[in-house]
Design a protein around this motif. Structure first.
Motif, PDB file in Angstrom:
ATOM      1  N   GLY A  30       0.790  -1.228   0.000  1.00 57.33           N
ATOM      2  CA  GLY A  30       0.000   0.000   0.000  1.00 57.33           C
ATOM      3  C   GLY A  30       0.818   1.272   0.000  1.00 57.33           C
ATOM      4  O   GLY A  30       0.281   2.366  -0.128  1.00 57.33           O
ATOM      5  N   VAL A  31       2.146   1.147   0.129  1.00 56.31           N
ATOM      6  CA  VAL A  31       3.009   2.321   0.240  1.00 56.31           C
ATOM      7  C   VAL A  31       3.555   2.716  -1.127  1.00 56.31           C
ATOM      8  O   VAL A  31       4.210   1.919  -1.808  1.00 56.31           O
ATOM      9  CB  VAL A  31       4.168   2.055   1.231  1.00 56.31           C
ATOM     10  N   ALA A  32       3.307   3.976  -1.504  1.00 60.02           N
ATOM     11  CA  ALA A  32       3.841   4.508  -2.758  1.00 60.02           C
ATOM     12  C   ALA A  32       5.185   5.188  -2.540  1.00 60.02           C
ATOM     13  O   ALA A  32       6.088   5.093  -3.365  1.00 60.02           O
ATOM     14  CB  ALA A  32       2.863   5.499  -3.369  1.00 60.02           C
ATOM     15  N   ASP A  33       5.324   5.875  -1.401  1.00 58.27           N
ATOM     16  CA  ASP A  33       6.546   6.624  -1.106  1.00 58.27           C
ATOM     17  C   ASP A  33       6.653   6.784   0.409  1.00 58.27           C
ATOM     18  O   ASP A  33       5.635   6.778   1.106  1.00 58.27           O
ATOM     19  CB  ASP A  33       6.487   7.998  -1.776  1.00 58.27           C
ATOM     20  N   CYS A  34       7.862   6.938   0.900  1.00 50.18           N
ATOM     21  CA  CYS A  34       8.047   7.128   2.342  1.00 50.18           C
ATOM     22  C   CYS A  34       9.381   7.819   2.617  1.00 50.18           C
ATOM     23  O   CYS A  34      10.312   7.725   1.827  1.00 50.18           O
ATOM     24  CB  CYS A  34       7.969   5.813   3.099  1.00 50.18           C
ATOM     25  N   VAL A  35       9.410   8.505   3.754  1.00 46.67           N
ATOM     26  CA  VAL A  35      10.616   9.182   4.225  1.00 46.67           C
ATOM     27  C   VAL A  35      10.691   8.959   5.732  1.00 46.67           C
ATOM     28  O   VAL A  35       9.694   9.132   6.434  1.00 46.67           O
ATOM     29  CB  VAL A  35      10.570  10.697   3.924  1.00 46.67           C
ATOM     30  N   VAL A  36      11.855   8.592   6.226  1.00 39.98           N
ATOM     31  CA  VAL A  36      12.053   8.346   7.655  1.00 39.98           C
ATOM     32  C   VAL A  36      13.019   9.396   8.200  1.00 39.98           C
ATOM     33  O   VAL A  36      14.003   9.746   7.548  1.00 39.98           O
ATOM     34  CB  VAL A  36      12.588   6.912   7.899  1.00 39.98           C
ATOM     35  N   PHE A  37      12.721   9.878   9.401  1.00 35.88           N
ATOM     36  CA  PHE A  37      13.504  10.939  10.010  1.00 35.88           C
ATOM     37  C   PHE A  37      13.342  10.864  11.529  1.00 35.88           C
ATOM     38  O   PHE A  37      12.526  10.099  12.035  1.00 35.88           O
ATOM     39  CB  PHE A  37      13.050  12.311   9.496  1.00 35.88           C
ATOM     40  N   GLY A  38      14.118  11.661  12.236  1.00 37.98           N
ATOM     41  CA  GLY A  38      14.021  11.706  13.690  1.00 37.98           C
ATOM     42  C   GLY A  38      13.233  12.906  14.162  1.00 37.98           C
ATOM     43  O   GLY A  38      13.271  13.964  13.536  1.00 37.98           O
ATOM     44  N   LEU A  39      12.518  12.713  15.260  1.00 37.57           N
ATOM     45  CA  LEU A  39      11.833  13.810  15.941  1.00 37.57           C
ATOM     46  C   LEU A  39      12.359  13.872  17.370  1.00 37.57           C
ATOM     47  O   LEU A  39      12.679  12.836  17.954  1.00 37.57           O
ATOM     48  CB  LEU A  39      10.317  13.571  15.971  1.00 37.57           C
ATOM     49  N   PRO A  40      12.436  15.061  17.946  1.00 30.24           N
ATOM     50  CA  PRO A  40      12.893  15.164  19.337  1.00 30.24           C
ATOM     51  C   PRO A  40      11.998  14.337  20.258  1.00 30.24           C
ATOM     52  O   PRO A  40      10.776  14.299  20.101  1.00 30.24           O
ATOM     53  CB  PRO A  40      12.742  16.660  19.651  1.00 30.24           C
ATOM     54  N   ARG A 108       1.641  14.530  16.426  1.00 35.68           N
ATOM     55  CA  ARG A 108       1.842  13.700  17.608  1.00 35.68           C
ATOM     56  C   ARG A 108       1.509  14.422  18.896  1.00 35.68           C
ATOM     57  O   ARG A 108       1.281  13.801  19.912  1.00 35.68           O
ATOM     58  CB  ARG A 108       3.242  13.114  17.649  1.00 35.68           C
ATOM     59  N   GLY A 109       1.483  15.751  18.875  1.00 40.75           N
ATOM     60  CA  GLY A 109       1.060  16.505  20.048  1.00 40.75           C
ATOM     61  C   GLY A 109       2.140  16.673  21.086  1.00 40.75           C
ATOM     62  O   GLY A 109       3.169  16.005  21.067  1.00 40.75           O
TER      63      GLY A 109
END
Length: 113
Positions: A30-40, A108-109
């Motif tokens: 179901g995934v066409a595109d994705c990007v992974v990154f860090g959040l504080p 994410r709040g």
């Protein structure tokens, strides 16, 4: 992959390479595109997060994507937050990472920061 070395996510002292998590996410039909990154993250320093664009007509839940990655990679590499929507790119096709981070952080709040 060039220029992504500074994108390594350090979560709880473990290094997570975005390309590895992106490859696992991309295996989902179901995934066409994705990007992974860090959040504080207050507890872990950084949390693994992902922005996912679904294929036209696909209906996939965040929980399904997390389980998909969890079945392929170590638990600490599984994204704690997944933002499903359009992945914004500039005229050259480069991902607008600041905009994706901002969107994911807003979703994410404050309780999870």
């Amino acid at each position: 992959m060039l220029g992504r070395g500074d994108a390594v996510v350090n979560t709880g002292g473990e290094n997570v390479y975005p390309a590895e998590v992106e490859a696992a996410l991309a295996e989902h039909p179901g995934v066409a595109d994705c990007v992974v990154f860090g959040l504080p993250d207050e507890r872990w320093g950084q949390a693994v997060a992902a922005a996912v664009e679904l294929r036209l007509g696909a209906t996939v839940t965040v929980e399904e994507l997390q389980a998909h990655v969890g079945a392929r990679l170590a638990g600490y590499k599984k994204p704690r937050h997944i933002s499903i929507g359009t992945i914004e790119r500039g005229a050259t096709g480069k991902v607008r990472l600041p905009a994706l981070r901002e969107r994911a952080d807003a979703e994410r709040g404050p309780a999870t920061r």
